[in-house]
Design a protein around this motif. Structure first.
Motif, PDB file in Angstrom:
ATOM      1  N   ARG A  66      15.104  -4.039  -5.135  1.00 29.38           N
ATOM      2  CA  ARG A  66      14.652  -5.357  -5.322  1.00 29.38           C
ATOM      3  C   ARG A  66      13.233  -5.665  -4.691  1.00 29.38           C
ATOM      4  NH1 ARG A  66      18.338 -10.483  -2.957  1.00 29.38           N
ATOM      5  NH2 ARG A  66      16.754 -12.236  -3.397  1.00 29.38           N
ATOM      6  N   THR A  67      13.347  -5.135  -3.383  1.00 32.89           N
ATOM      7  CA  THR A  67      11.986  -5.314  -2.697  1.00 32.89           C
ATOM      8  C   THR A  67      10.788  -4.787  -3.430  1.00 32.89           C
ATOM      9  OG1 THR A  67      12.803  -4.851  -0.557  1.00 32.89           O
ATOM     10  CG2 THR A  67      10.449  -4.564  -0.719  1.00 32.89           C
ATOM     11  N   ILE A  68      10.643  -3.569  -4.278  1.00 29.12           N
ATOM     12  CA  ILE A  68       9.775  -3.306  -5.274  1.00 29.12           C
ATOM     13  C   ILE A  68       9.420  -4.212  -6.178  1.00 29.12           C
ATOM     14  CG2 ILE A  68       8.948  -1.531  -6.696  1.00 29.12           C
ATOM     15  CD1 ILE A  68      10.355   0.558  -5.116  1.00 29.12           C
ATOM     16  N   TYR A  69      10.608  -4.791  -6.938  1.00 27.60           N
ATOM     17  CA  TYR A  69      10.468  -5.792  -7.901  1.00 27.60           C
ATOM     18  C   TYR A  69       9.934  -7.066  -7.438  1.00 27.60           C
ATOM     19  CZ  TYR A  69      12.632  -2.968 -11.587  1.00 27.60           C
ATOM     20  OH  TYR A  69      12.849  -1.884 -12.614  1.00 27.60           O
ATOM     21  N   GLU A  70      10.140  -7.465  -6.110  1.00 24.56           N
ATOM     22  CA  GLU A  70       9.594  -8.705  -5.590  1.00 24.56           C
ATOM     23  C   GLU A  70       8.148  -8.556  -5.711  1.00 24.56           C
ATOM     24  OE1 GLU A  70      11.501  -9.160  -1.953  1.00 24.56           O
ATOM     25  OE2 GLU A  70      13.250 -10.254  -2.671  1.00 24.56           O
ATOM     26  N   LEU A  71       7.585  -7.355  -5.584  1.00 27.49           N
ATOM     27  CA  LEU A  71       6.209  -7.187  -5.315  1.00 27.49           C
ATOM     28  C   LEU A  71       5.418  -6.732  -6.619  1.00 27.49           C
ATOM     29  CD1 LEU A  71       6.060  -5.148  -1.973  1.00 27.49           C
ATOM     30  CD2 LEU A  71       5.366  -7.544  -2.187  1.00 27.49           C
ATOM     31  N   TYR A  72       6.226  -5.784  -7.345  1.00 28.53           N
ATOM     32  CA  TYR A  72       5.651  -5.573  -8.727  1.00 28.53           C
ATOM     33  C   TYR A  72       6.887  -6.019  -9.696  1.00 28.53           C
ATOM     34  CZ  TYR A  72       2.817  -3.276  -5.312  1.00 28.53           C
ATOM     35  OH  TYR A  72       1.610  -3.016  -4.614  1.00 28.53           O
ATOM     36  N   GLU A  73       6.423  -6.587 -10.891  1.00 21.65           N
ATOM     37  CA  GLU A  73       7.304  -7.329 -11.762  1.00 21.65           C
ATOM     38  C   GLU A  73       8.037  -6.001 -12.542  1.00 21.65           C
ATOM     39  OE1 GLU A  73       7.567 -10.444 -15.334  1.00 21.65           O
ATOM     40  OE2 GLU A  73       5.864 -10.515 -14.123  1.00 21.65           O
ATOM     41  N   ILE A 107      13.642   1.762   0.901  1.00 19.36           N
ATOM     42  CA  ILE A 107      13.743   0.517   0.976  1.00 19.36           C
ATOM     43  C   ILE A 107      14.574   0.227  -0.413  1.00 19.36           C
ATOM     44  CG2 ILE A 107      11.638  -0.053   2.051  1.00 19.36           C
ATOM     45  CD1 ILE A 107      10.376  -0.104  -0.882  1.00 19.36           C
ATOM     46  N   SER A 108      14.715  -1.158  -0.882  1.00 18.83           N
ATOM     47  CA  SER A 108      15.679  -1.820  -1.844  1.00 18.83           C
ATOM     48  C   SER A 108      14.871  -1.622  -3.183  1.00 18.83           C
ATOM     49  CB  SER A 108      16.302  -3.123  -1.558  1.00 18.83           C
ATOM     50  OG  SER A 108      15.526  -4.092  -1.528  1.00 18.83           O
ATOM     51  N   SER A 119       0.896  -1.307   0.106  1.00 19.88           N
ATOM     52  CA  SER A 119       0.134   0.026  -0.074  1.00 19.88           C
ATOM     53  C   SER A 119       0.988   1.176   0.081  1.00 19.88           C
ATOM     54  CB  SER A 119      -1.128   0.010   1.104  1.00 19.88           C
ATOM     55  OG  SER A 119      -1.761   1.224   1.180  1.00 19.88           O
ATOM     56  N   LYS A 120       1.937   1.167   0.904  1.00 22.39           N
ATOM     57  CA  LYS A 120       2.867   2.329   0.758  1.00 22.39           C
ATOM     58  C   LYS A 120       3.559   2.716  -0.466  1.00 22.39           C
ATOM     59  CE  LYS A 120       3.953   2.268   5.839  1.00 22.39           C
ATOM     60  NZ  LYS A 120       4.788   1.846   6.949  1.00 22.39           N
ATOM     61  N   ILE A 121       3.945   1.655  -1.112  1.00 29.35           N
ATOM     62  CA  ILE A 121       4.562   1.663  -2.412  1.00 29.35           C
ATOM     63  C   ILE A 121       3.640   2.313  -3.261  1.00 29.35           C
ATOM     64  CG2 ILE A 121       5.675   0.267  -4.317  1.00 29.35           C
ATOM     65  CD1 ILE A 121       6.638  -1.612  -2.314  1.00 29.35           C
ATOM     66  N   LEU A 122       2.309   1.531  -3.459  1.00 27.21           N
ATOM     67  CA  LEU A 122       1.362   2.153  -4.573  1.00 27.21           C
ATOM     68  C   LEU A 122       1.134   3.956  -4.098  1.00 27.21           C
ATOM     69  CD1 LEU A 122      -1.081  -0.586  -4.655  1.00 27.21           C
ATOM     70  CD2 LEU A 122       0.593   0.017  -6.104  1.00 27.21           C
ATOM     71  N   ASP A 174      14.119   3.146  -9.007  1.00 27.05           N
ATOM     72  CA  ASP A 174      14.982   3.446  -8.055  1.00 27.05           C
ATOM     73  C   ASP A 174      14.651   4.550  -7.134  1.00 27.05           C
ATOM     74  OD1 ASP A 174      17.121   1.935  -7.836  1.00 27.05           O
ATOM     75  OD2 ASP A 174      18.180   2.814  -9.694  1.00 27.05           O
ATOM     76  N   ASP A 175      13.665   5.502  -7.847  1.00 24.11           N
ATOM     77  CA  ASP A 175      13.630   6.914  -7.208  1.00 24.11           C
ATOM     78  C   ASP A 175      12.354   6.530  -6.214  1.00 24.11           C
ATOM     79  OD1 ASP A 175      14.764   8.463  -8.789  1.00 24.11           O
ATOM     80  OD2 ASP A 175      13.309   8.419 -10.384  1.00 24.11           O
ATOM     81  N   ILE A 176      11.408   5.507  -6.472  1.00 22.66           N
ATOM     82  CA  ILE A 176      10.529   4.935  -5.575  1.00 22.66           C
ATOM     83  C   ILE A 176      11.008   4.389  -4.276  1.00 22.66           C
ATOM     84  CG2 ILE A 176       8.393   3.721  -5.299  1.00 22.66           C
ATOM     85  CD1 ILE A 176       7.817   4.014  -8.344  1.00 22.66           C
ATOM     86  N   ALA A 177      11.941   3.465  -4.704  1.00 22.33           N
ATOM     87  CA  ALA A 177      12.586   2.775  -3.625  1.00 22.33           C
ATOM     88  C   ALA A 177      13.352   3.568  -2.621  1.00 22.33           C
ATOM     89  CB  ALA A 177      13.815   1.801  -4.146  1.00 22.33           C
ATOM     90  N   LYS A 178      14.309   4.708  -3.263  1.00 23.71           N
ATOM     91  CA  LYS A 178      14.765   5.628  -2.371  1.00 23.71           C
ATOM     92  C   LYS A 178      13.771   6.395  -1.565  1.00 23.71           C
ATOM     93  CE  LYS A 178      18.625   6.125  -5.345  1.00 23.71           C
ATOM     94  NZ  LYS A 178      19.558   6.794  -6.370  1.00 23.71           N
TER      95      LYS A 178
END
Length: 208
Positions: free
Chosen positions: A48-55, A45-46, A16-19, A37-41
């Motif tokens: 990789r964490t985003i890509y684990e949730l959203y391809e 978070i890393s 939810s936070k990522i979205l 990268d911008d969203i992760a920073k």
């Protein structure tokens, strides 16, 4: 078992936070300008964490749009419960939409066209919205705000054509969205109103 539940709750919260963060970035800067990268920073978070949730970026954008649409539908239901006539509902939805558009860069709408999965979803939602539009106009006729002699199907086609023209010509790059709504949509919308409806719209526009 408790640990699995905690992880599941954390994962849902993180998604939810990522979205929310991604949608804010997309809206303010345009989709193309925002990197994973911008969203992760921004969330500390890393990537990789985003890509684990959203391809990929399109899937992330797709889920952002879906969440925003669900929020719009909840606001619509709230609006319908707070007002007892269709024209008040429409005008208050209009106010919400204008505020939303103010927070979005025009580049966002141009960038959307580059994501076929998202565009397909939006078209499906648009078909659902047409059904809702017809229900609103029928109700407006019954309540005495819209004229009985209007051909509802033609009116919906006309509104749809105006909307498509704005998107196709990217008119939002030349004029503020509020001016586009007032000068195109409301002029046409006002045309299907009875005197009772016109008076309500004119009061609303005077107070804007």
């Amino acid at each position: 078992m408790q640990e699995i539940k905690v992880l599941s709750t954390y994962r849902l919260s993180l998604k939810s936070k990522i979205l929310d963060s991604a949608m804010l970035d997309f809206a303010q800067r345009g989709i193309k300008s925002v990197k994973m990268d911008d969203i992760a920073k921004g969330l500390n978070i890393s990537k990789r964490t985003i890509y684990e949730l959203y391809e990929n970026k399109e899937i992330l954008l797709y889920e952002c749009i879906k969440k925003a649409k669900a929020q719009d539908e909840r606001e619509m239901l709230t609006m319908m419960s707070q007002h007892d006539n269709v024209i008040d509902i429409i005008l208050n939805i209009y106010k919400i939409k204008i505020e939303q558009f103010k927070q979005v860069t025009p580049q966002f709408y141009s960038d959307l066209e580059k994501f076929p999965k998202v565009m397909s979803y939006l078209e499906e939602q648009h078909e659902r919205d047409r059904v809702l539009q017809k229900e609103f106009i029928v109700r407006g006729v019954e309540e005495g705000y819209f004229r009985k002699d209007v051909d509802i199907d033609i009116v919906i086609i006309m509104f749809d054509a105006l909307s498509q023209y704005v998107r196709r010509t990217r008119l939002y790059n030349q004029y503020p969205v509020k001016d586009i709504f007032n000068n195109m949509l409301f002029i046409s919308f006002r045309g299907i109103c009875t005197q009772k409806g016109i008076e309500v719209i004119d009061r609303f526009l005077t107070n804007e």
